[in-house]
Design a protein around this motif. Structure first.
Motif, PDB file in Angstrom:
ATOM      1  N   UNK A 151      47.820 -17.127   9.556  1.00 22.08           N
ATOM      2  CA  UNK A 151      47.753 -18.069  10.450  1.00 22.08           C
ATOM      3  C   UNK A 151      46.552 -18.190  11.156  1.00 22.08           C
ATOM      4  N   UNK A 152      45.916 -17.310  11.582  1.00 23.09           N
ATOM      5  CA  UNK A 152      44.450 -17.128  12.237  1.00 23.09           C
ATOM      6  C   UNK A 152      43.583 -17.850  11.470  1.00 23.09           C
ATOM      7  N   UNK A 153      43.785 -17.750   9.917  1.00 25.82           N
ATOM      8  CA  UNK A 153      42.796 -18.582   9.393  1.00 25.82           C
ATOM      9  C   UNK A 153      42.690 -20.129   9.133  1.00 25.82           C
ATOM     10  N   UNK A 154      44.164 -20.510   9.212  1.00 17.85           N
ATOM     11  CA  UNK A 154      44.379 -21.843   8.853  1.00 17.85           C
ATOM     12  C   UNK A 154      44.955 -22.841   9.946  1.00 17.85           C
ATOM     13  N   UNK A 155      45.535 -22.129  10.954  1.00 17.13           N
ATOM     14  CA  UNK A 155      46.014 -22.725  12.156  1.00 17.13           C
ATOM     15  C   UNK A 155      44.897 -22.723  13.067  1.00 17.13           C
TER      16      UNK A 155
END
Ligand code: FAD
Ligand code: UDP
Length: 377
Positions: free
Chosen positions: A219-223
């Protein structure tokens, strides 16, 4: 394109994904691991033995809705988990019960203790070790001290790094002293193991035309969360996000890290059909691991070799997997700060053992997801 992005493909994420998809929603599930199932993930090891990579998982619940829901995606092997404590080489059923008492004290003394327990707490009932230790009767004090010293003290120090009095009382209350001869670890009305394993059950749950699953996606990379708004892959996202990971991680630990215990698992395959008497042996007075699980007892798998797994508990440092939330006044206050931060994002929803910072069993995680989906309906 997606109505919901769900972060995490464990029990919480998979349950919510399925329930929301059945409400007609388009769902994207993102999971940072290479596989689905969260901590309940299972797979065959090199020897072909079905094992649980993230700790032994036995399903048990009194929640009819959760049982009915999961039963749509698996059939169940009837299994009642049994645990023995190894007390200096002597095996005693855990939770400590009337059978354990006879092993520890001999029939005559155990019978005297039983009568006192029945008088005080009622036949078939339970009493927590912390409660029992408050007894004023000398014989019940002797019993309480024995159970405390031989079942709880050392195991808890290994598992939590502190004594039983220093942890949330709800934790030791999970394993009360039983005034009955019930040797099963759990007493829930529904108990069992998914017949083809947990991973197969999760695959069936996520197998729906409105669900897309992307593994190895953090999630850290896409949100991105900023000013009450959520962006997905660099563009504003106007759907909803259900986050099931650790809440402090979502906000880069800006108020400090939430405390967890982590675990190391050590697997060993042995060239014999069975290695131990039951599913799990707890080492309550010695060894530096807490317990050893032999998966074949849980899964019912038949094969000529067997795999056992030792669990070593440790504080959760950077890069470790957070397994057990440590509940105390400070951590609850810290969690509340993150919760308040999350509240600034109207489209952000939180559920699950990590996101809610609750010591949930699998059924409670599924129940939490279903409750959220009912509200959405
Ligand atoms: P998880 O299973 O932890 O799933 C969360 C998922 O989110 C993970 O797959 C994680 O990789 C993913 N994730 C996190 N952050 C991100 C991110 N940033 N981006 C993408 N993905 C992310 N319960 C029982 O009922 N019976 C048992 O016998 C039992 N035994 C247990 C034994 C051990 C050792 C442990 C630790 C727990 C046990 N439990 C048991 C509890 C059970 O594991 C939990 O109730 C259940 O896993 C909770 O599901 P969840 O989906 O909330 O969390
Ligand atoms: N516990 C113990 N001795 C045991 C079993 C449990 O001291 O033989 C205590 C310990 O503090 C443990 C808690 O009871 O963390 C809850 O046990 P449970 O088996 O429910 O833990 P889990 O399976 O979630 O690790």
């Amino acid at each position: 394109m997606y109505d919901w992005i769900i972060v995490g493909a464990g029990m919480t994420g998979a349950t919510a994904a399925r329930a929301l998809a059945e409400q007609g929603k388009q769902i994207l599930v993102i999971e940072k691991r290479a596989q689905i199932g969260g901590n309940a993930y299972d797979c065959k090891d090199e020897a072909g033995v079905l094992v649980h990579r993230y700790g032994p998982h036995i399903f048990h619940t009194n929640d009819e809705e959760v049982w009915a829901f999961l039963s749509r995606f698996t059939t169940w092997r009837r299994y009642k988990h049994k645990v023995l404590a190894d007390v200096d080489g002597e095996y005693m059923p855990v939770p400590f019960n009337l059978n354990s008492m006879v092993i520890a004290f001999g029939f005559r003394k155990a019978e005297q203790m039983r009568k006192l327990l029945v008088e005080r707490y009622g036949e078939g009932n339970c009493v927590t070790i912390l409660e029992l230790r408050k007894s004023d009767d000398p014989l019940l004090c002797e019993l309480a001290e024995f159970v405390y010293e031989n079942i709880f003290k050392y195991y808890t120090v290994k598992q939590w790094g502190v004594t039983p009095e220093e942890i949330d009382p709800a934790v030791t209350a999970r394993v009360p002293v039983r005034i009955s001869k019930e040797n099963g670890y759990f007493t829930d009305c529904y108990q069992g193991m998914p017949e083809n394993g947990y991973t197969a059950m999760f695959q069936n749950m996520l197998d729906h035309p409105s669900i897309t699953v992307r593994c190895e996606t953090d999630a850290k990379d896409v949100l991105a969360l900023a000013d009450g708004k959520i962006a997905f892959e660099g563009k504003p996202f106007d759907g909803k996000v259900l986050y099931t990971g650790a809440l402090d991680e979502l906000f880069d630990g800006k108020y400090g890290r939430l405390p967890y215990r982590s675990l190391d698992f050590v697997f060993e395959t042995l060239s014999k059909e069975y290695a131990q008497l039951c599913g799990t042996i707890n080492y309550t007075v010695d060894k530096d691991y807490t317990r050893v699980t032999e998966f074949k007892h849980l899964t019912g798998q038949k094969c000529p070799v067997t795999t056992v797994m030792k669990e070593y508990s440790k504080p959760c440092g950077e890069g470790d997997i957070p397994y057990y939330p440590i509940a105390n006044a400070d951590s609850k206050e810290l969690y509340a700060k993150y919760r308040e931060e999350a509240g600034k994002y109207p489209a952000l929803y939180l559920a699950g053992r990590l996101a809610e910072f609750r010591y949930y069993n699998m059924d409670a995680a599924a129940a939490s997801a279903l409750a959220l989906c009912h509200k959405e309906k």
